[in-house]
Design a protein around this motif. Structure first.
Motif: not given
Length: 227
Positions: A79-85
């Motif tokens: 899970i990568k938070t920057h990718e979620q944006l």
């Protein structure tokens, strides 16, 4: 008044069942990010044959939930938070398109089903039942995407939904906003079911505003915690 007969849904294929079960296990972190598996191991875990599991894994790979490692099986993606944006940036545009088209094109039988799903989503949110909430959101999202009548849009938004549900499951205990999110999802579904295009659009944009706000909050915390 006579009760309306329920419309039977077509039976689910083994590959669809395998995909649904494995996706839920990934979303709910029963298959943890970064963990390594074989198709045989996954087949044993859910009690379904390797051929439908292989088909399900291909779909999960397309949904960015699984990475295939040549000669080393597969890995559940991190899970990568920057990718979620980035997911949210694209998802916002697709949700607006799908919601308005679905409100315009949804069939009467699906309208009744979607209204029932909206009630289930809101109830699960109020009760704090995260697993049921995510399951009902999954069903409602799929119905709305199908009702929009554009298979290209439905195919494009499927992985965004999967990644978003997993992200939310991971961070919901920090956010503590299940009731509010359940209400927003339910209101979008109701607007679509009532064929109110204007309301469907405003509701889905309000939903996406909240999703973006909490994702940015999680991102800022994660960046701030980096040495």
């Amino acid at each position: 008044m006579a009760k309306k007969a329920e419309i039977a849904l077509p039976p689910e294929s083994q590959a669809d069942t395998a995909h649904r079960r494995l996706e839920e296990m990934i979303v709910t972190l029963q298959l943890p990010p970064g963990s390594h598996w074989s198709e045989e191991g996954l087949a044993e875990k859910i009690g379904i044959g390797r051929t439908p599991v292989r088909e399900a894994v291909k779909r999960l790979q397309a949904d960015y939930l699984v990475s295939i490692l040549p000669r080393h099986g597969l890995m559940i993606t991190e899970i990568k938070t920057h990718e979620q944006l980035l997911v949210i940036e694209f998802r916002r545009e697709l949700e607006a398109f799908i919601s308005t088209r679905a409100a315009r094109r949804i069939m009467s039988a699906d309208r009744e089903r979607l209204l029932a799903m909206a009630d289930e989503i809101e109830a699960a949110g109020e009760q704090g039942n995260l697993e049921k909430y995510l399951r009902e959101v999954f069903k409602a999202n799929n119905l709305i995407a199908k009702a929009a009548g554009n298979p290209f849009a439905a195919r494009s938004i499927s992985p965004l939904h999967a990644m978003s549900r997993r992200f939310y499951y991971r961070y919901e205990s920090d956010l503590q906003n299940l009731g509010a999110m359940g209400h927003l999802h339910a209101e979008r579904a109701r607007a679509v079911a009532r064929q109110d295009e204007k309301k469907a659009l405003s509701n889905v944009l309000a939903l996406m505003d909240q999703i973006e706000a909490y994702t940015r909050r999680i991102f800022e915390v994660s960046v701030g915690s980096t040495p």
